[in-house]
Structures are given as structure tokens and as C-alpha cells.
Design an enzyme around this catalytic site. Structure first.
Site, PDB file in Angstrom:
ATOM      1  N   LYS A 196      63.718 -46.268 -43.674  1.00 36.00           N
ATOM      2  CA  LYS A 196      64.425 -46.875 -42.737  1.00 36.00           C
ATOM      3  C   LYS A 196      64.353 -48.432 -43.020  1.00 36.00           C
ATOM      4  O   LYS A 196      63.553 -49.317 -42.783  1.00 36.00           O
ATOM      5  CB  LYS A 196      63.672 -46.598 -41.307  1.00 36.00           C
ATOM      6  CG  LYS A 196      64.720 -46.886 -40.242  1.00 36.00           C
ATOM      7  CD  LYS A 196      64.265 -46.410 -38.924  1.00 36.00           C
ATOM      8  CE  LYS A 196      65.163 -46.887 -37.935  1.00 36.00           C
ATOM      9  NZ  LYS A 196      66.367 -46.461 -37.791  1.00 36.00           N
TER      10      LYS A 196
HETATM   11  N1  PPE Z   1      69.245 -41.510 -39.168  1.00 32.47           N
HETATM   12  C1  PPE Z   1      69.597 -42.711 -39.165  1.00 32.47           C
HETATM   13  C2  PPE Z   1      70.626 -43.344 -40.481  1.00 32.47           C
HETATM   14  C3  PPE Z   1      69.167 -43.541 -38.139  1.00 32.47           C
HETATM   15  O1  PPE Z   1      69.251 -44.911 -38.235  1.00 32.47           O
HETATM   16  C4  PPE Z   1      68.316 -42.930 -37.157  1.00 32.47           C
HETATM   17  C5  PPE Z   1      67.715 -43.699 -36.072  1.00 32.47           C
HETATM   18  C6  PPE Z   1      67.936 -41.607 -36.979  1.00 32.47           C
HETATM   19  C7  PPE Z   1      68.720 -40.903 -38.205  1.00 32.47           C
HETATM   20  C8  PPE Z   1      67.253 -40.892 -36.115  1.00 32.47           C
HETATM   21  O2  PPE Z   1      65.944 -41.184 -35.989  1.00 32.47           O
HETATM   22  P1  PPE Z   1      65.103 -41.464 -34.875  1.00 32.47           P
HETATM   23  O3  PPE Z   1      65.346 -42.519 -34.039  1.00 32.47           O
HETATM   24  O4  PPE Z   1      63.688 -41.525 -35.399  1.00 32.47           O
HETATM   25  O5  PPE Z   1      65.115 -39.896 -34.336  1.00 32.47           O
HETATM   26  N2  PPE Z   1      68.362 -45.093 -35.664  1.00 32.47           N
HETATM   27  C9  PPE Z   1      67.910 -45.994 -35.056  1.00 32.47           C
HETATM   28  C10 PPE Z   1      68.820 -47.596 -35.155  1.00 32.47           C
HETATM   29  C11 PPE Z   1      70.064 -47.458 -34.453  1.00 32.47           C
HETATM   30  C12 PPE Z   1      70.771 -48.798 -34.478  1.00 32.47           C
HETATM   31  O6  PPE Z   1      71.611 -48.902 -33.983  1.00 32.47           O
HETATM   32  O7  PPE Z   1      69.888 -49.652 -34.710  1.00 32.47           O
HETATM   33  C13 PPE Z   1      67.749 -45.716 -33.697  1.00 32.47           C
HETATM   34  O8  PPE Z   1      67.929 -44.813 -33.204  1.00 32.47           O
HETATM   35  O9  PPE Z   1      66.861 -46.595 -33.042  1.00 32.47           O
END
Ligand code: PPE
Length: 311
Positions: A157
Site C-alpha cells: 500500500k
Molecule cells: N484495493 C485498493 C487499491 C485499496 O486502496 C484498498 C483500500 C483496498 C483494495 C481494500 O483494502 P482494505 O481496506 O484492507 O480492505 N483503500 C484504502 C484507501 C482508500 C482511500 O480513498 O484513501 C481504504 O479503504 O482505506
């Protein structure tokens, strides 16, 4: 988003206005940062952070993948997060830890720049809206492909990697959609700009896996676990773009978005064009888990001590 009073910065809580960096911050130029999105909920046991340890583990893993050593232990980050929530007087919030290369020598070689750490918290409603969580949102398959794992590290991330999501988000928004669905380099379904994706067909659930260059979402793992516990068959596999148009239901998971159904893809209704029954069942259990109403998933919550000790 509503502003909070204090931000934790390199070991101390500073007023919001003072949480600043130099313009020669390495991460500002080259995207050399890693971050997390975490949520705390107001539960019957008090304010509790959903799967906090998993988020901290992923933060440290992302940092290591980009050769950044976090100058705090996992326990210190956890305690600092507790303290930041308590001192801001928040019962529920979104939590954004960010680890980044600070101001130091310019140039691509980053290892002589300091590693700075901040933790910000703020009140943030569902990313794609409460109505979106009930009715579903409209999505568009992006013309931008998800960053491939031979160029970057999709499972990390990392800040710079989000330019990929930013382009897809802008494109979808300009075209009048709420979210984009990115395909991977091979043309299979990958994920949304900030969410993982699930497809339901004939009562069976499929979701892309790491070979599709996904970010390993923590809410994705929760949805998988809940689906299994509810007795659904769920497989990780390549999903062709065309399957999106034949799906009975599609939903996305993410910390910011929580569990949000997709009701239309590329102007075609998904199933009946509303939240489907499988999505609704998983979502109900998931919401109970988030808000501390579930015995079964009580372990997923890290209850914030009312008066958090200084880290
Ligand atoms: N894919 C991506 C690219 C992503 O950024 C997130 C989280 C996920 C999947 C889901 O991951 P999880 O939150 O662990 O279930 N995205 C974060 C950032 C969003 C933002 O706009 O900033 C979030 O949901 O916090």
C-alpha cells in the site's frame, strides 16, 4: 471529512495546523511513502479498531518492501493510534497512518532520507455513501489497467502507486460513474480504485487473487471468512471482464467503502440492478462485526483503552 484537533507526528501529538512537512520531502517528489486506512467504531465495548493488528502488519510489510525501516515498534504504533483517538475525543473515526521518506538529499536514492511517521484520525462516513451501501453504486471498467507486479508492488500500500487509482477515479467521475473497476495486465478483473471486488453467480462467489495484482484487502479477508461461515462456495480465480455483465451480484470491500454493492457496470444493470440477497446477507454479518454486535467475530476488534497511556 471533518478536521480533528491533533495529529501524531514522529512521536508527539501536534495541533492540526502544525503537522507540516518541508517542500523537499522526498515522498512529495517521488511517492516514497506507505500508508494504511483503518477504521474505529463505536461499539458496545467502547471505541474499537477493526482488525488493527492486521493493518499494522501490512503497514510494516509495505514499508519493508520499499526498504523503509519504521523507527517505532508495532506496539508503539498501536498505542500511538489509541492515544490519538482518545486525545481527539473521537468515538468512531477513520485512521490514516503514513510512513514516508522525509526531507533529505534530493535524487532518487532514498535511503539517506529520514523515515517520518504520522497518524491522523478524522470522522469519515462511508466512502461511496450510505445510500451506496444500500442501493449499490454505478461503476465503469477503467481504460487504465492496474499496475503490474513487474513494475511496482501491487500488494504494497504505497503512496506513489495510487497515481494509478487516481487516474482511474478521475476518469470514472468525469464519465459520471461513482467507481472504476480496473483490469489487470492480462485483462482479467482486478479491483476498484480503493476496494476489492467479488462476483456472485448462481449462489457461488468468486474474487480475484494475488496473481491478478490485487492489494490484499483486510476487509476482503473478512468477507471471505463470513461467506465461508455462511456456507457459500467462494473461489479465488481469474474473472473475465465479460463475467461482470452476467453476474447476479457484484460487491466491493474496503476500509473506506466498507461493503458496497455495485448495481450497474458500464450502464448495464447487475442482476436486478439493486443489492442482491447474497450481498445483503454477507453485508449484514459484516456490519455486525464492524460495530461489535457479533460474538463470533469479537476478536477482530481492538478495544481502545478509555485513557490511553502515552506510547
Ligand atoms: N484495493 C485498493 C487499491 C485499496 O486502496 C484498498 C483500500 C483496498 C483494495 C481494500 O483494502 P482494505 O481496506 O484492507 O480492505 N483503500 C484504502 C484507501 C482508500 C482511500 O480513498 O484513501 C481504504 O479503504 O482505506
Amino acid at each position: 471529512m471533518s478536521q480533528s484537533d491533533l495529529i501524531w507526528m514522529n512521536g508527539e501529538l501536534v495541533p492540526y495546523e502544525d503537522a507540516k512537512v518541508h517542500v523537499l520531502t522526498h515522498a512529495l517528489h517521488y511517492g516514497t511513502g506507505v500508508f494504511e486506512g483503518v477504521r474505529a467504531y463505536d461499539t458496545p465495548r467502547g471505541t474499537a479498531i477493526f482488525r488493527h493488528a492486521d493493518h499494522i502488519d501490512r503497514l510494516f510489510r509495505s514499508a519493508a518492501l520499499y526498504h523503509m525501516e519504521i523507527p517505532y515498534s508495532k506496539d508503539e504504533i498501536r498505542a500511538a493510534t489509541h492515544e490519538t483517538i482518545v486525545k481527539n475525543g473521537l468515538k468512531s473515526c477513520y485512521i490514516r497512518p503514513l510512513v514516508f521518506r522525509g526531507a533529505g538529499p534530493m535524487g532518487l536514492y532514498p535511503l539517506d532520507c529520514p523515515v517520518d511517521v504520522i497518524i491522523a484520525v478524522w470522522e469519515w462516513g462511508a466512502y461511496l455513501g450510505e445510500e451506496g451501501k444500500r442501493r449499490g453504486v454505478r461503476a465503469k471498467v477503467s481504460s487504465w489497467r492496474r499496475i503490474p507486479s513487474d513494475s511496482l508492488i501491487p500488494s504494497a500500500k504505497a503512496s506513489g502507486q495510487y497515481l494509478n487509482s487516481v487516474l482511474a477515479k478521475i476518469e470514472a467521475d468525469k464519465a459520471g460513474y461513482e467507481e472504476a473497476i480496473l483490469l489487470d495486465g492480462r485483462g482479467f478483473v482486478c479491483e476498484g480504485t480503493g476496494e476489492n471486488l467479488f462476483v456472485v453467480k448462481d449462489g457461488r462467489i468468486a474474487t480475484p487473487g494475488f496473481a491478478n495484482d490485487i492489494l490484499g484487502g483486510i476487509n476482503r479477508l473478512s468477507a471471505i471468512q463470513i461467506a465461508h461461515d455462511l456456507g457459500y462456495e467462494l473461489v479465488e480465480r481469474d474473472i473475465a471482464r465479460g463475467e461482470l455483465y452476467h453476474a447476479d451480484e457484484i460487491f466491493m470491500t474496503g476500509t473506506a467503502a466498507e461493503l458496497t454493492p455495485i448495481r450497474e457496470v458500464d450502464d448495464l444493470p447487475v442482476g436486478d440492478g439493486a443489492r442482491g440477497p447474497v450481498t445483503e446477507r454477507i453485508q449484514a454479518v459484516f456490519e455486525d462485526a464492524l460495530h461489535g454486535r457479533s460474538e463470533r467475530y469479537a476478536d477482530w476488534l481492538d478495544v481502545v483503552p478509555a485513557a490511553a497511556p502515552a506510547p
